[in-house]
Write a protein that holds these residues in place. Structure first.
Motif, mmCIF file in Angstrom:
data_model
loop_
_atom_site.group_PDB
_atom_site.id
_atom_site.type_symbol
_atom_site.label_atom_id
_atom_site.label_comp_id
_atom_site.label_asym_id
_atom_site.label_seq_id
_atom_site.Cartn_x
_atom_site.Cartn_y
_atom_site.Cartn_z
ATOM 1 N N MET A 10 0.833 -1.193 0.000
ATOM 2 C CA MET A 10 0.000 0.000 0.000
ATOM 3 C C MET A 10 0.871 1.248 0.000
ATOM 4 S SD MET A 10 -2.907 1.090 2.817
ATOM 5 C CE MET A 10 -3.634 -0.548 2.730
ATOM 6 N N ILE A 11 0.474 2.246 -0.800
ATOM 7 C CA ILE A 11 1.176 3.525 -0.816
ATOM 8 C C ILE A 11 0.178 4.653 -0.603
ATOM 9 C CG2 ILE A 11 3.045 2.749 -2.331
ATOM 10 C CD1 ILE A 11 1.580 4.228 -4.617
ATOM 11 N N THR A 71 -4.945 13.405 0.108
ATOM 12 C CA THR A 71 -4.100 12.208 0.066
ATOM 13 C C THR A 71 -4.949 11.014 -0.345
ATOM 14 O OG1 THR A 71 -4.459 11.777 2.424
ATOM 15 C CG2 THR A 71 -2.492 13.058 1.818
ATOM 16 N N VAL A 72 -4.335 10.079 -1.070
ATOM 17 C CA VAL A 72 -5.042 8.899 -1.576
ATOM 18 C C VAL A 72 -4.225 7.652 -1.243
ATOM 19 C CG1 VAL A 72 -6.088 7.785 -3.578
ATOM 20 C CG2 VAL A 72 -5.902 10.287 -3.504
ATOM 21 N N LEU A 73 -4.900 6.617 -0.764
ATOM 22 C CA LEU A 73 -4.260 5.325 -0.539
ATOM 23 C C LEU A 73 -4.502 4.436 -1.752
ATOM 24 C CD1 LEU A 73 -5.181 4.551 3.185
ATOM 25 C CD2 LEU A 73 -2.995 5.392 2.282
ATOM 26 N N PHE A 74 -3.412 3.877 -2.301
ATOM 27 C CA PHE A 74 -3.499 3.004 -3.456
ATOM 28 C C PHE A 74 -2.983 1.609 -3.128
ATOM 29 C CE2 PHE A 74 -3.048 7.140 -5.760
ATOM 30 C CZ PHE A 74 -4.220 7.071 -6.503
ATOM 31 N N GLY A 75 -3.618 0.613 -3.726
ATOM 32 C CA GLY A 75 -3.182 -0.771 -3.648
ATOM 33 C C GLY A 75 -4.055 -1.564 -4.607
ATOM 34 N N HIS A 76 -3.608 -2.758 -4.991
ATOM 35 C CA HIS A 76 -4.411 -3.516 -5.949
ATOM 36 C C HIS A 76 -4.086 -5.004 -5.865
ATOM 37 C CE1 HIS A 76 -7.047 -3.911 -9.386
ATOM 38 N NE2 HIS A 76 -6.114 -4.553 -10.065
ATOM 39 N N GLY A 77 -5.091 -5.811 -5.605
ATOM 40 C CA GLY A 77 -4.956 -7.259 -5.655
ATOM 41 C C GLY A 77 -4.021 -7.860 -4.630
ATOM 42 N N GLY A 78 -3.623 -7.084 -3.617
ATOM 43 C CA GLY A 78 -2.677 -7.582 -2.640
ATOM 44 C C GLY A 78 -1.265 -7.735 -3.178
#
Length: 216
Positions: A10-11, A71-78
């Motif tokens: 996660m970023i 601010t936005v938290l990004f992540g995808h599919g683990g």
């Protein structure tokens, strides 16, 4: 740098007025502030030429334009995430591995045959990347996804790096790449290690390698 690593998967991105980010659709996990997310049909910073290039390349990973203040938290599919900072050079990476990137970066596509001729095209087929790859050029940050974590391996003029094609994630710098074979008698009788093909990267830059042979 607009990206801060929260953990390996996660970023957090800082969005400032007058600036923009591009992200893969569906990658937003949460956000704070006045932030807008708009489907992008222009192919990123490259405009209509980039959009055409993405279509020719069979690019099926749609982007979102992220703008505003917050601010936005990004992540995808683990997937594991690696942040790469570009200082004027070019990053070569598959579009489906792009989680998010700075809106200041110029996006385009490159024909695989231009790096290694026919073997460059064969390399695209062996790695499952096809005949084209995505390029990002300029000054800014890119967040890419991988399986099992990523290590950055330096490439120096007199020290080429050999990489399993399935473990390759991306590379940047003044780098040439070609597909080489390590076919021996064990492979011919079906007792080889399975490492019959290797990517040989030479020049000056870095290659990012994931701890897995699994594609996204």
């Amino acid at each position: 740098m607009p990206f801060r690593e929260i953990n390996s998967k996660m970023i957090e991105a800082t969005v400032l007025p007058g600036q923009r980010l591009f992200s893969q659709r569906g990658a937003m996990l949460a956000y704070k502030g006045e932030v807008s997310f708009t489907p992008n049909i222009q192919g990123g910073q490259g405009g209509i030429a980039s959009m055409i290039g993405r279509r020719v390349a069979g690019e099926a990973t749609p982007l979102m334009t992220v703008e505003g203040s917050g601010t936005v938290l990004f992540g995808h599919g683990g997937h594991h995430i690696q942040v790469i900072n570009l200082t004027g050079d070019t990053l070569y990476v598959e579009a489906d591995r792009l989680l998010a990137f700075d809106g200041t970066l110029q996006q385009g596509t490159m024909f695989m045959g231009s790096q290694g001729g026919v073997m460059g095209m064969v390399r695209g087929q062996v790695t499952g990347q096809g005949l084209f790859t995505t390029t990002l050029q300029g000054h800014g940050a890119v967040a890419v996804m991988a399986h099992g974590g990523v290590i950055e391996v330096p490439i120096t003029p007199h020290r080429p790096v050999h990489v399993d094609p399935q473990a390759y994630v991306a590379h940047h710098g003044d780098v040439r790449n070609k597909l080489s074979t390590a076919l021996g008698w064990r492979d011919m009788v079906g007792r080889g290690s399975g490492e019959a093909f290797q990517l040989e990267l030479s020049g000056n830059g870095a290659v990012y390698v994931q701890a897995s042979e699994e594609k996204l």
